[in-house]
Scaffold this motif. Structure first.
Motif, PDB file in Angstrom:
ATOM      1  N   TRP A  67       0.760  -1.328   0.080  1.00 10.04           N
ATOM      2  CA  TRP A  67      -0.036   0.115  -0.213  1.00 10.04           C
ATOM      3  C   TRP A  67       0.965   1.284  -0.047  1.00 10.04           C
ATOM      4  CZ3 TRP A  67      -0.677   4.253   3.323  1.00 10.04           C
ATOM      5  CH2 TRP A  67      -1.950   4.929   2.976  1.00 10.04           C
ATOM      6  N   GLY A  68       2.015   1.024   0.611  1.00 13.88           N
ATOM      7  CA  GLY A  68       2.804   2.288   0.680  1.00 13.88           C
ATOM      8  C   GLY A  68       3.773   2.531  -0.520  1.00 13.88           C
ATOM      9  N   GLY A  69       3.877   1.487  -1.318  1.00 13.32           N
ATOM     10  CA  GLY A  69       4.346   1.545  -2.685  1.00 13.32           C
ATOM     11  C   GLY A  69       3.368   2.356  -3.545  1.00 13.32           C
ATOM     12  N   ALA A  70       2.159   1.936  -3.486  1.00  8.16           N
ATOM     13  CA  ALA A  70       1.123   2.775  -4.239  1.00  8.16           C
ATOM     14  C   ALA A  70       1.110   4.152  -3.880  1.00  8.16           C
ATOM     15  CB  ALA A  70      -0.068   2.159  -4.174  1.00  8.16           C
ATOM     16  N   MET A  71       1.153   4.323  -2.638  1.00  2.00           N
ATOM     17  CA  MET A  71       1.079   5.752  -1.973  1.00  2.00           C
ATOM     18  C   MET A  71       2.359   6.618  -2.451  1.00  2.00           C
ATOM     19  SD  MET A  71      -0.447   8.098  -0.546  1.00  2.00           S
ATOM     20  CE  MET A  71      -1.876   7.052   0.450  1.00  2.00           C
ATOM     21  N   ALA A  72       3.798   6.005  -2.423  1.00  2.00           N
ATOM     22  CA  ALA A  72       4.737   6.521  -2.862  1.00  2.00           C
ATOM     23  C   ALA A  72       4.740   7.147  -4.570  1.00  2.00           C
ATOM     24  CB  ALA A  72       6.113   5.560  -2.969  1.00  2.00           C
ATOM     25  N   ASN A  73       4.166   6.123  -5.098  1.00  2.14           N
ATOM     26  CA  ASN A  73       3.694   6.780  -6.491  1.00  2.14           C
ATOM     27  C   ASN A  73       3.026   7.776  -6.683  1.00  2.14           C
ATOM     28  OD1 ASN A  73       5.024   4.981  -8.525  1.00  2.14           O
ATOM     29  ND2 ASN A  73       3.773   3.186  -7.923  1.00  2.14           N
ATOM     30  N   ARG A  74       1.800   7.685  -5.869  1.00  8.42           N
ATOM     31  CA  ARG A  74       0.648   8.886  -5.770  1.00  8.42           C
ATOM     32  C   ARG A  74       1.316  10.116  -5.301  1.00  8.42           C
ATOM     33  NH1 ARG A  74      -4.150   7.083  -6.843  1.00  8.42           N
ATOM     34  NH2 ARG A  74      -4.636   4.867  -7.094  1.00  8.42           N
ATOM     35  N   ILE A  75       2.198   9.818  -4.120  1.00  5.57           N
ATOM     36  CA  ILE A  75       2.610  11.097  -3.630  1.00  5.57           C
ATOM     37  C   ILE A  75       3.797  11.820  -4.803  1.00  5.57           C
ATOM     38  CG2 ILE A  75       4.587  11.967  -1.833  1.00  5.57           C
ATOM     39  CD1 ILE A  75       2.949  10.074  -0.163  1.00  5.57           C
ATOM     40  N   ALA A  76       4.612  11.001  -5.420  1.00  8.19           N
ATOM     41  CA  ALA A  76       5.279  11.562  -6.531  1.00  8.19           C
ATOM     42  C   ALA A  76       4.556  12.196  -7.677  1.00  8.19           C
ATOM     43  CB  ALA A  76       6.056  10.261  -7.253  1.00  8.19           C
ATOM     44  N   VAL A  77       3.321  12.024  -7.750  1.00  3.56           N
ATOM     45  CA  VAL A  77       2.597  12.687  -8.815  1.00  3.56           C
ATOM     46  C   VAL A  77       2.232  13.832  -7.952  1.00  3.56           C
ATOM     47  CG1 VAL A  77       0.187  12.822  -9.742  1.00  3.56           C
ATOM     48  CG2 VAL A  77       1.512  10.877  -9.937  1.00  3.56           C
ATOM     49  N   ALA A  78       1.613  13.891  -6.895  1.00  2.00           N
ATOM     50  CA  ALA A  78       1.125  15.197  -5.970  1.00  2.00           C
ATOM     51  C   ALA A  78       2.060  16.087  -5.564  1.00  2.00           C
ATOM     52  CB  ALA A  78       0.189  14.723  -4.636  1.00  2.00           C
ATOM     53  N   ALA A  79       3.521  15.555  -5.299  1.00  2.00           N
ATOM     54  CA  ALA A  79       4.467  16.477  -4.707  1.00  2.00           C
ATOM     55  C   ALA A  79       5.128  17.261  -5.949  1.00  2.00           C
ATOM     56  CB  ALA A  79       5.278  15.813  -3.742  1.00  2.00           C
ATOM     57  N   GLY A  80       5.152  16.773  -7.018  1.00  2.00           N
ATOM     58  CA  GLY A  80       5.863  17.455  -8.026  1.00  2.00           C
ATOM     59  C   GLY A  80       7.460  17.627  -7.805  1.00  2.00           C
ATOM     60  N   SER A  81       7.776  18.664  -8.010  1.00  2.00           N
ATOM     61  CA  SER A  81       9.277  18.942  -7.752  1.00  2.00           C
ATOM     62  C   SER A  81      10.005  19.093  -6.373  1.00  2.00           C
ATOM     63  CB  SER A  81       9.848  20.489  -8.494  1.00  2.00           C
ATOM     64  OG  SER A  81       8.972  21.496  -7.901  1.00  2.00           O
ATOM     65  N   ALA A  82       8.959  18.919  -5.484  1.00  2.99           N
ATOM     66  CA  ALA A  82       9.042  18.792  -3.888  1.00  2.99           C
ATOM     67  C   ALA A  82       9.926  17.668  -3.622  1.00  2.99           C
ATOM     68  CB  ALA A  82       7.965  19.243  -3.066  1.00  2.99           C
ATOM     69  N   LEU A  83       9.298  16.472  -4.234  1.00  4.29           N
ATOM     70  CA  LEU A  83      10.092  15.262  -3.922  1.00  4.29           C
ATOM     71  C   LEU A  83      11.323  14.907  -4.925  1.00  4.29           C
ATOM     72  CD1 LEU A  83       9.485  12.633  -2.326  1.00  4.29           C
ATOM     73  CD2 LEU A  83       8.518  11.636  -4.401  1.00  4.29           C
ATOM     74  N   GLY A  84      12.357  14.302  -4.582  1.00  2.91           N
ATOM     75  CA  GLY A  84      13.363  14.165  -5.309  1.00  2.91           C
ATOM     76  C   GLY A  84      13.719  12.886  -6.002  1.00  2.91           C
ATOM     77  N   ALA A  85      13.219  11.903  -5.115  1.00  2.00           N
ATOM     78  CA  ALA A  85      13.084  10.515  -5.456  1.00  2.00           C
ATOM     79  C   ALA A  85      12.172   9.617  -4.864  1.00  2.00           C
ATOM     80  CB  ALA A  85      14.726   9.805  -5.031  1.00  2.00           C
ATOM     81  N   ALA A  86      11.917   8.673  -5.426  1.00  2.00           N
ATOM     82  CA  ALA A  86      11.003   7.953  -4.819  1.00  2.00           C
ATOM     83  C   ALA A  86      11.117   6.147  -5.526  1.00  2.00           C
ATOM     84  CB  ALA A  86       9.292   8.191  -5.423  1.00  2.00           C
ATOM     85  N   VAL A  87      10.908   5.540  -4.157  1.00  2.00           N
ATOM     86  CA  VAL A  87      11.151   4.117  -4.585  1.00  2.00           C
ATOM     87  C   VAL A  87      10.006   3.170  -3.932  1.00  2.00           C
ATOM     88  CG1 VAL A  87      12.814   2.080  -3.987  1.00  2.00           C
ATOM     89  CG2 VAL A  87      13.663   4.537  -3.889  1.00  2.00           C
ATOM     90  N   PRO A  88       8.913   3.003  -4.890  1.00  2.00           N
ATOM     91  CA  PRO A  88       7.877   2.288  -4.681  1.00  2.00           C
ATOM     92  C   PRO A  88       8.270   0.593  -4.787  1.00  2.00           C
ATOM     93  CG  PRO A  88       7.554   3.768  -6.383  1.00  2.00           C
ATOM     94  CD  PRO A  88       8.976   3.684  -6.312  1.00  2.00           C
ATOM     95  N   TYR A  89       7.935  -0.169  -3.728  1.00  2.00           N
ATOM     96  CA  TYR A  89       8.159  -1.486  -3.714  1.00  2.00           C
ATOM     97  C   TYR A  89       6.701  -2.173  -4.058  1.00  2.00           C
ATOM     98  CZ  TYR A  89      12.802  -2.095  -1.652  1.00  2.00           C
ATOM     99  OH  TYR A  89      14.160  -2.019  -1.237  1.00  2.00           O
ATOM    100  N   TYR A  90       6.714  -2.918  -5.050  1.00  2.00           N
ATOM    101  CA  TYR A  90       5.564  -3.651  -5.348  1.00  2.00           C
ATOM    102  C   TYR A  90       4.213  -2.771  -5.081  1.00  2.00           C
ATOM    103  CZ  TYR A  90       7.433  -5.451  -1.035  1.00  2.00           C
ATOM    104  OH  TYR A  90       8.014  -5.628   0.052  1.00  2.00           O
ATOM    105  N   GLY A  91       4.120  -1.590  -5.650  1.00  2.00           N
ATOM    106  CA  GLY A  91       3.128  -0.767  -5.332  1.00  2.00           C
ATOM    107  C   GLY A  91       2.245  -0.581  -6.600  1.00  2.00           C
ATOM    108  N   PRO A  92       1.051  -0.908  -6.535  1.00  2.00           N
ATOM    109  CA  PRO A  92       0.107  -0.639  -7.869  1.00  2.00           C
ATOM    110  C   PRO A  92       0.167   0.751  -8.319  1.00  2.00           C
ATOM    111  CG  PRO A  92      -1.171  -1.909  -6.128  1.00  2.00           C
ATOM    112  CD  PRO A  92       0.270  -1.300  -5.568  1.00  2.00           C
TER     113      PRO A  92
END
Length: 293
Positions: free
Chosen positions: A183-208
């Motif tokens: 669930w946190g992998g899916a959330m990492a993907n979604r936060i990467a969308v929502a946070a834009g340039s504020a987020l420098g890197a994201a590592v989703p593990y088996y996230g939809p």
């Protein structure tokens, strides 16, 4: 049916139970038919499920770390709580990493993972996304139920606000990454969308993955880990990877052959794969250091 086939089918049943229908009676009935007896089914279910009593890899009182509970505002009427860890003898500002829990909420395993991240030289913060509902309960089944009832859009905004908060943390260097599991992998993907340039890197593990149309909003570099046998999640993976590439997002993706969903979770005896988990972890830490250092 071989033991290997039985294991794979049992894990697939458990995956559907924990992520789709949440009907424990139906799950155990199917598993009993598969395993041959109620006793065998219960033993198999216990081995597949995460063990909340499993020993931590990094003890909670490890002297190399500073740890503690934290809280922060994500809106005028919203407060998040979570767990924070950082090296005890940090010589200067550190890159910050958001550690995002599975669908069982912020439990001892995720606190342990947060400490592991901190030992690699990061300011690590694990938010409890069930904070608005009163926090993660001890009962994992109840936690999954509460996760399913969350306002997902509000939770994503809580995550993006947490990224922005971490960028201003005095112990941080102004750069923020995120790592999440299931669930946190899916959330990492979604936060990467929502946070834009504020987020420098994201590592989703088996996230939809989100809708591929959202890929153009991602500004973070992405490292994606997938379990080789995880058909449910992997059905979303290729379109997301291709959309990220088409949007010019720096993206790396790995599929770990023969592994099951949650292969990184060392508290789940049947699903944990040490070789794949170690390799994915090494790639994750190297990636975060390169992107956030």
């Amino acid at each position: 049916m071989t033991d290997k086939d039985l294991r794979a089918r049992a894990i697939a049943l458990y995956d559907r139970f924990t992520h789709d229908h949440h009907d424990r009676r139906a799950f155990l009935a199917e598993l009993t038919t598969l395993a041959g007896s109620a006793a065998a089914a219960n033993a198999l279910a216990a081995a597949i499920a995460a063990d909340p009593a499993a020993a931590a890899i990094v003890p909670a009182d490890d002297k190399r770390l500073k740890t503690g509970e934290a809280s922060w505002k994500t809106g005028t009427d919203r407060t998040m709580t979570g767990y924070r860890a950082s090296p005890a003898n940090a010589k200067g500002p550190l890159p910050a990493v958001l550690v995002i829990h599975e669908n069982r909420g912020l439990n001892d395993h995720i606190r342990d993972v947060t400490r592991r991240v901190a030992l690699e030289g990061f300011l690590a913060v694990a938010p409890d996304f069930l904070s608005p509902a009163g926090g993660t309960p001890a009962d994992e089944a109840k936690a999954r139920e509460m996760i399913g009832a969350l306002d997902l859009a509000a939770a994503v905004q809580d995550g993006a606000a947490t990224v922005r908060w971490l960028k201003t943390d005095k112990a941080g260097n102004g750069k923020v990454g995120a790592v999440g599991f299931c669930w946190g992998g899916a959330m990492a993907n979604r936060i990467a969308v929502a946070a834009g340039s504020a987020l420098g890197a994201a590592v989703p593990y088996y996230g939809p993955a989100p809708d591929p149309a959202e890929a153009a909003r991602v500004k973070a570099a992405m490292l994606l880990h997938y379990a080789g046998t995880d058909e449910r999640v992997n059905a979303t993976a290729k379109p997301w990877i291709e959309a990220l590439k088409a949007a010019g997002v720096p993206v790396q993706s790995y599929f770990y052959e023969g592994t099951f969903h949650a292969f990184n979770n060392d508290t789940s005896a049947e699903r944990y794969n040490k070789a794949a988990a170690d390799l994915a972890w090494d790639r994750t830490i190297r990636f975060l250091k390169e992107r956030l250092g």
